[in-house]
Design a protein around this motif. Structure first.
Motif, PDB file in Angstrom:
ATOM      1  N   PRO A 102       0.831  -1.210   0.000  1.00 32.46           N
ATOM      2  CA  PRO A 102       0.000   0.000   0.000  1.00 32.46           C
ATOM      3  C   PRO A 102       0.862   1.255   0.000  1.00 32.46           C
ATOM      4  CG  PRO A 102      -0.753  -1.576   1.660  1.00 32.46           C
ATOM      5  CD  PRO A 102       0.568  -2.064   1.172  1.00 32.46           C
ATOM      6  N   ALA A 103       0.647   2.137  -0.968  1.00 36.74           N
ATOM      7  CA  ALA A 103       1.406   3.392  -1.057  1.00 36.74           C
ATOM      8  C   ALA A 103       0.743   4.299  -2.076  1.00 36.74           C
ATOM      9  CB  ALA A 103       2.864   3.123  -1.454  1.00 36.74           C
ATOM     10  N   ASN A 104       0.924   5.607  -1.897  1.00 34.45           N
ATOM     11  CA  ASN A 104       0.414   6.574  -2.875  1.00 34.45           C
ATOM     12  C   ASN A 104       1.572   7.248  -3.607  1.00 34.45           C
ATOM     13  OD1 ASN A 104       1.433   8.117  -0.831  1.00 34.45           O
ATOM     14  ND2 ASN A 104      -0.306   9.535  -0.716  1.00 34.45           N
ATOM     15  N   PHE A 105       2.730   6.584  -3.604  1.00 30.07           N
ATOM     16  CA  PHE A 105       3.879   7.094  -4.349  1.00 30.07           C
ATOM     17  C   PHE A 105       4.747   5.912  -4.768  1.00 30.07           C
ATOM     18  CE2 PHE A 105       5.168   6.785   0.041  1.00 30.07           C
ATOM     19  CZ  PHE A 105       6.431   6.233  -0.022  1.00 30.07           C
ATOM     20  N   GLY A 106       5.646   6.160  -5.700  1.00 23.86           N
ATOM     21  CA  GLY A 106       6.538   5.112  -6.163  1.00 23.86           C
ATOM     22  C   GLY A 106       7.876   5.697  -6.535  1.00 23.86           C
ATOM     23  N   MET A 107       8.882   4.813  -6.670  1.00 22.13           N
ATOM     24  CA  MET A 107      10.227   5.246  -7.033  1.00 22.13           C
ATOM     25  C   MET A 107      10.491   4.932  -8.503  1.00 22.13           C
ATOM     26  SD  MET A 107      11.666   6.733  -4.483  1.00 22.13           S
ATOM     27  CE  MET A 107      13.311   6.815  -5.200  1.00 22.13           C
ATOM     28  N   LEU A 108      10.786   5.971  -9.259  1.00 23.14           N
ATOM     29  CA  LEU A 108      11.178   5.788 -10.653  1.00 23.14           C
ATOM     30  C   LEU A 108      12.679   5.531 -10.665  1.00 23.14           C
ATOM     31  CD1 LEU A 108      10.172   5.912 -13.597  1.00 23.14           C
ATOM     32  CD2 LEU A 108      10.871   8.323 -13.621  1.00 23.14           C
ATOM     33  N   ASP A 109      13.061   4.317 -11.059  1.00 26.73           N
ATOM     34  CA  ASP A 109      14.480   3.953 -11.021  1.00 26.73           C
ATOM     35  C   ASP A 109      14.996   3.677 -12.436  1.00 26.73           C
ATOM     36  OD1 ASP A 109      13.337   1.516 -11.646  1.00 26.73           O
ATOM     37  OD2 ASP A 109      13.554   0.702  -9.616  1.00 26.73           O
ATOM     38  N   ASP A 110      16.051   2.886 -12.517  1.00 24.21           N
ATOM     39  CA  ASP A 110      16.666   2.601 -13.814  1.00 24.21           C
ATOM     40  C   ASP A 110      15.748   1.817 -14.742  1.00 24.21           C
ATOM     41  OD1 ASP A 110      18.911   3.896 -12.943  1.00 24.21           O
ATOM     42  OD2 ASP A 110      19.939   2.067 -12.282  1.00 24.21           O
ATOM     43  N   SER A 111      14.711   1.182 -14.171  1.00 23.76           N
ATOM     44  CA  SER A 111      13.771   0.433 -15.030  1.00 23.76           C
ATOM     45  C   SER A 111      12.948   1.388 -15.882  1.00 23.76           C
ATOM     46  CB  SER A 111      12.850  -0.431 -14.172  1.00 23.76           C
ATOM     47  OG  SER A 111      11.961   0.377 -13.400  1.00 23.76           O
ATOM     48  N   GLY A 112      12.843   2.645 -15.443  1.00 21.17           N
ATOM     49  CA  GLY A 112      12.131   3.659 -16.224  1.00 21.17           C
ATOM     50  C   GLY A 112      10.622   3.580 -16.128  1.00 21.17           C
ATOM     51  N   GLU A 113      10.087   2.882 -15.098  1.00 22.24           N
ATOM     52  CA  GLU A 113       8.644   2.804 -14.965  1.00 22.24           C
ATOM     53  C   GLU A 113       8.235   2.584 -13.514  1.00 22.24           C
ATOM     54  OE1 GLU A 113       7.447  -0.476 -17.407  1.00 22.24           O
ATOM     55  OE2 GLU A 113       7.958  -1.966 -15.876  1.00 22.24           O
ATOM     56  N   ILE A 114       6.975   2.908 -13.242  1.00 22.07           N
ATOM     57  CA  ILE A 114       6.340   2.615 -11.952  1.00 22.07           C
ATOM     58  C   ILE A 114       5.084   1.813 -12.249  1.00 22.07           C
ATOM     59  CG2 ILE A 114       5.094   3.595  -9.983  1.00 22.07           C
ATOM     60  CD1 ILE A 114       7.015   5.911  -9.967  1.00 22.07           C
ATOM     61  N   THR A 115       4.939   0.687 -11.572  1.00 22.30           N
ATOM     62  CA  THR A 115       3.774  -0.170 -11.791  1.00 22.30           C
ATOM     63  C   THR A 115       3.062  -0.434 -10.472  1.00 22.30           C
ATOM     64  OG1 THR A 115       5.076  -2.194 -11.527  1.00 22.30           O
ATOM     65  CG2 THR A 115       4.863  -1.310 -13.758  1.00 22.30           C
ATOM     66  N   GLY A 116       1.822  -0.859 -10.587  1.00 23.16           N
ATOM     67  CA  GLY A 116       1.037  -1.180  -9.400  1.00 23.16           C
ATOM     68  C   GLY A 116      -0.385  -1.505  -9.771  1.00 23.16           C
ATOM     69  N   VAL A 117      -1.268  -1.444  -8.781  1.00 23.55           N
ATOM     70  CA  VAL A 117      -2.686  -1.700  -9.024  1.00 23.55           C
ATOM     71  C   VAL A 117      -3.511  -0.688  -8.245  1.00 23.55           C
ATOM     72  CG1 VAL A 117      -2.379  -4.183  -9.438  1.00 23.55           C
ATOM     73  CG2 VAL A 117      -2.883  -3.363  -7.129  1.00 23.55           C
ATOM     74  N   VAL A 118      -4.732  -0.478  -8.722  1.00 22.13           N
ATOM     75  CA  VAL A 118      -5.697   0.380  -8.034  1.00 22.13           C
ATOM     76  C   VAL A 118      -6.784  -0.511  -7.454  1.00 22.13           C
ATOM     77  CG1 VAL A 118      -7.319   2.293  -8.265  1.00 22.13           C
ATOM     78  CG2 VAL A 118      -5.244   2.235  -9.686  1.00 22.13           C
ATOM     79  N   ASN A 119      -7.121  -0.291  -6.188  1.00 23.68           N
ATOM     80  CA  ASN A 119      -8.237  -1.017  -5.569  1.00 23.68           C
ATOM     81  C   ASN A 119      -9.536  -0.311  -5.927  1.00 23.68           C
ATOM     82  OD1 ASN A 119      -6.816  -3.090  -4.264  1.00 23.68           O
ATOM     83  ND2 ASN A 119      -6.345  -1.789  -2.508  1.00 23.68           N
ATOM     84  N   VAL A 120     -10.339  -0.961  -6.748  1.00 25.93           N
ATOM     85  CA  VAL A 120     -11.599  -0.372  -7.215  1.00 25.93           C
ATOM     86  C   VAL A 120     -12.755  -0.998  -6.425  1.00 25.93           C
ATOM     87  CG1 VAL A 120     -13.063   0.066  -9.214  1.00 25.93           C
ATOM     88  CG2 VAL A 120     -10.583  -0.139  -9.507  1.00 25.93           C
TER      89      VAL A 120
END
Length: 224
Positions: A102-120
């Protein structure tokens, strides 16, 4: 003339507790103290009014129950200790892997992307994801379209609205769903790498996530 010592069990117990409290030790009775009290009671009972067999048997039963409870407590402690050791070993195997937390932020690293899911929580015809910098400036808005109730996966490629590649760092992720009564901000789970595992007091296990701090092992929703 023979004198009978009429010291009662209550007197012996009171004396024992007084000695324990004076010594600054625990006041609970263990099996050894319980046996000492029984022996003291037998030594000091009135021979003209000896203890009934039934009462003595009842005390022996209490002693037996106390001893069994102590053995059970020790066995439970051993099982808990083994369980915590197993948990720690399993958690250590997660180092280097990614988890959903659970988080409302992410770290953009060398992978060049941020992924996750939204609880709907309920079906929506319009689910949107906003990417902001730590100052709250809107950088990109992603339309995730309609979504049924459940978890909706998202991916941000690290680019702003003009297609510029943004530098590595922490970015805020805000999900909103459109409903007849208005827009509703939803909870998000963000994927992050496990850097290390910590074993705290009481056997509590925490995962140290890259750029996201520490979370309890129980808060992990998915291991990738």
């Amino acid at each position: 003339m023979t004198t009978v010592n009429n010291t009662s069990t209550t007197d012996v117990l009171a004396s024992f507790r007084h000695q324990q409290e004076a010594a600054g030790s625990k006041s609970e009775l263990g099996k050894n103290e319980f046996m000492e009290l029984m022996i003291a009671q037998l030594k000091n009972q009135n021979p003209l009014e000896p203890q009934e067999n039934g009462d003595f048997i009842a005390q022996l039963a209490q002693f037996s129950s106390l001893e069994e409870m102590q053995k059970l407590s020790q066995n439970v402690d051993n099982v808990v200790g083994e369980f915590r050791s197993t948990q720690a070993l399993q958690a250590s195997a997660m180092v280097g892997r990614t988890v959903l937390a659970p988080a409302n932020f992410g770290m953009l690293d060398d992978s060049g992307e941020i992924t996750g899911v939204v609880n709907v929580p309920a079906s929506t015809g319009g689910l949107k994801l906003s990417i902001q910098n730590e100052s709250g400036e809107l950088l990109r808005r992603i339309d995730l379209g309609a979504s049924e109730a459940g978890q909706k996966a998202f991916r941000w490629d690290g680019q702003d609205a003009d297609g510029n590649v943004l530098p590595p760092g922490r970015y805020v992720v805000v999900a909103e769903a459109s409903y007849p009564e208005g827009n509703e901000q939803l909870d998000t789970l963000v994927s992050s790498n496990v850097d290390s595992v910590s074993l705290g007091k009481g056997g509590n296990i925490t995962l140290n996530l890259a750029g996201m701090g520490s979370i309890a092992l129980a808060d992990v929703q998915q291991i990738n």
